[in-house]
Design an enzyme around this catalytic site. Structure first.
Site, PDB file in Angstrom:
ATOM      1  CG  ASP A 186      -2.030   1.070   1.101  1.00 55.94           C
ATOM      2  OD1 ASP A 186      -1.725   2.188   0.618  1.00 55.94           O
ATOM      3  OD2 ASP A 186      -3.175   0.787   1.483  1.00 55.94           O
ATOM      4  CB  ALA A 246     -10.684  -4.229  -5.651  1.00 55.31           C
ATOM      5  NE  ARG A 247     -16.250   0.178  -7.097  1.00 52.26           N
ATOM      6  CZ  ARG A 247     -16.753  -0.170  -5.914  1.00 52.26           C
ATOM      7  NH1 ARG A 247     -16.503  -1.366  -5.426  1.00 52.26           N
ATOM      8  NH2 ARG A 247     -17.496   0.674  -5.217  1.00 52.26           N
ATOM      9  CG  ASP A 271     -17.966  -9.664  -5.498  1.00 51.08           C
ATOM     10  OD1 ASP A 271     -18.976 -10.371  -5.703  1.00 51.08           O
ATOM     11  OD2 ASP A 271     -18.019  -8.544  -4.942  1.00 51.08           O
ATOM     12  CD  GLU A 276     -19.394  -4.971 -11.266  1.00 48.97           C
ATOM     13  OE1 GLU A 276     -18.291  -5.288 -10.783  1.00 48.97           O
ATOM     14  OE2 GLU A 276     -20.176  -4.162 -10.717  1.00 48.97           O
ATOM     15  CG  HIS A 295     -19.905  -5.292  -7.286  1.00 44.42           C
ATOM     16  ND1 HIS A 295     -19.552  -4.231  -8.081  1.00 44.42           N
ATOM     17  CD2 HIS A 295     -19.436  -4.988  -6.043  1.00 44.42           C
ATOM     18  CE1 HIS A 295     -18.901  -3.327  -7.371  1.00 44.42           C
ATOM     19  NE2 HIS A 295     -18.822  -3.772  -6.122  1.00 44.42           N
ATOM     20  CB  ALA A 297     -17.754  -8.678  -1.786  1.00 43.80           C
TER      21      ALA A 297
END
Length: 345
Positions: A186, A246-247, A271, A276, A295, A297
């Site tokens: 990170d 995440a995305r 996910d 989507e 998506h 989660a």
């Protein structure tokens, strides 16, 4: 002296009832829910143009493109002072355009962290223990042995987390509870901060080279969009697993398919998707070693209620002239406050 209520607008996309209940109970807010089915575009524009605050879904494919927070929408909505998203993400908002216009953008970071982290671990278990594959075989085939479905434990494996915010931190702790060695990359946290969140700081190259499972927990930004391309998948360990809650767009779906089909990666749990839901003929959906979800989660009863409650409470803070707790563009605060003080009421 009577206070003029701030006008809050949202589309009638599903939200936990607590959001409307909290705002409707406040004399400082006038909430309008606009129906995508029953209200005309002219009516929706009329209400948006009067809105002080626009609460928008964080899921980009839920919102019709004309109602995304773009520069064009901002130009048509001169009263707009704050945009609130319904989750941790803000793909539906042009943050720079908002900043330029003095509009504060807030999200609900952390509201569904438990839900998403549990889902990430669930995908890891499903892929490594071949749970979905076993279920499908039992329902459609005969003549196979238990050893044909032999998987791997999580215990003792190296888990690499890309992003260590609310969700990444919770995933790190769950991974440690499973006996995993947790690494994290990170760039916005130093080594001590990462250690305090339950992981060991490494570079992205080190994480890719050493992780048995790589799990994404970063937002999609100009820095991360397309980050996991063919070259990056090639740097991952032979036989590693790839997980993303995440995305969509952070990983290149075609490159991931190639890495899985070639056998370089052993499996994936996904996910999130660029579109989507993904089309039924999406190549990744054809692979037995991919476990796919839509998506979902963060879509739990607990997570959705928590996020809705947080969002409504934060909007009340903004309407009361208080500093919001979860600002995306903090640098706009002085300009926003000047605009807020000039608003009627």
């Amino acid at each position: 002296m009577n206070t003029i209520p701030k006008k809050v607008v949202r589309l009638n996309l599903w939200t936990d009832p607590s959001f409307d209940e909290i705002l409707s109970a406040s004399p400082n807010v006038s909430l309008r829910v606009l129906s995508l089915q029953d209200d005309s575009p002219a009516t929706i524009w009329e209400q948006l143009e009067l809105a002080d605050i626009y609460h928008i879904s964080a899921a980009k494919d839920e919102v019709p493109v004309e109602w995304l927070v773009t520069q064009q929408l901002i130009q048509r909505c001169p009263n707009l002072a704050c945009v609130s998203t319904s989750g941790a993400g803000y793909d539906t908002v042009d943050v720079q355009a908002c900043t330029d216009a003095g509009i504060l953008v807030v999200n609900q970071a952390g509201g569904n962290a438990n839900s998403v982290a549990e889902h990430a671990i669930g995908l890891m278990l499903a892929v490594s223990r071949r749970i979905v594959e076993s279920d499908q075989k039992l329902k459609t085939e005969t003549g196979f042995s238990r050893e044909d479905l032999m998987g791997h434990e999580l215990s003792g494996k190296v888990l690499g987390l890309v992003g260590l915010g609310h969700i990444g931190t919770r995933t790190a702790r769950l991974g440690a509870a499973f006996g995993m060695d947790v690494l994290a990359y990170d760039p916005y946290l130093d080594e001590n901060a990462i250690a305090g969140r339950g992981a060991r700081a490494v570079s992205l190259d080190q994480l890719l080279a050493n992780s048995d499972i790589v799990s994404l927990h970063c937002p999609r930004t100009t820095e991360t969009n397309g980050l996991f391309a063919a070259e990056v998948f090639g740097q991952m360990k032979q036989g590693a697993l790839f997980i993303s809650t995440a995305r969509g767009g952070i990983h290149d779906e075609a490159a991931l398919y190639d890495a899985l089909a070639s056998g370089h990666l052993a499996g994936a749990g996904l996910d999130v998707w660029r579109i989507e839901p993904p089309p039924a003929d999406h190549p990744l959906l054809s692979l037995n070693n991919v476990v796919s979800t839509y998506h979902t989660a963060g879509v739990t009863h607990e997570g959705r209620r928590n996020v809705a409650t947080m969002a409504a409470t934060q909007i009340l803070q903004v309407c009361a002239g208080e500093t919001a707790e979860r600002m995306i563009n903090k640098e706009v605060l002085p300009k926003f406050l000047a605009r807020f003080k000039a608003m009627p009421g």
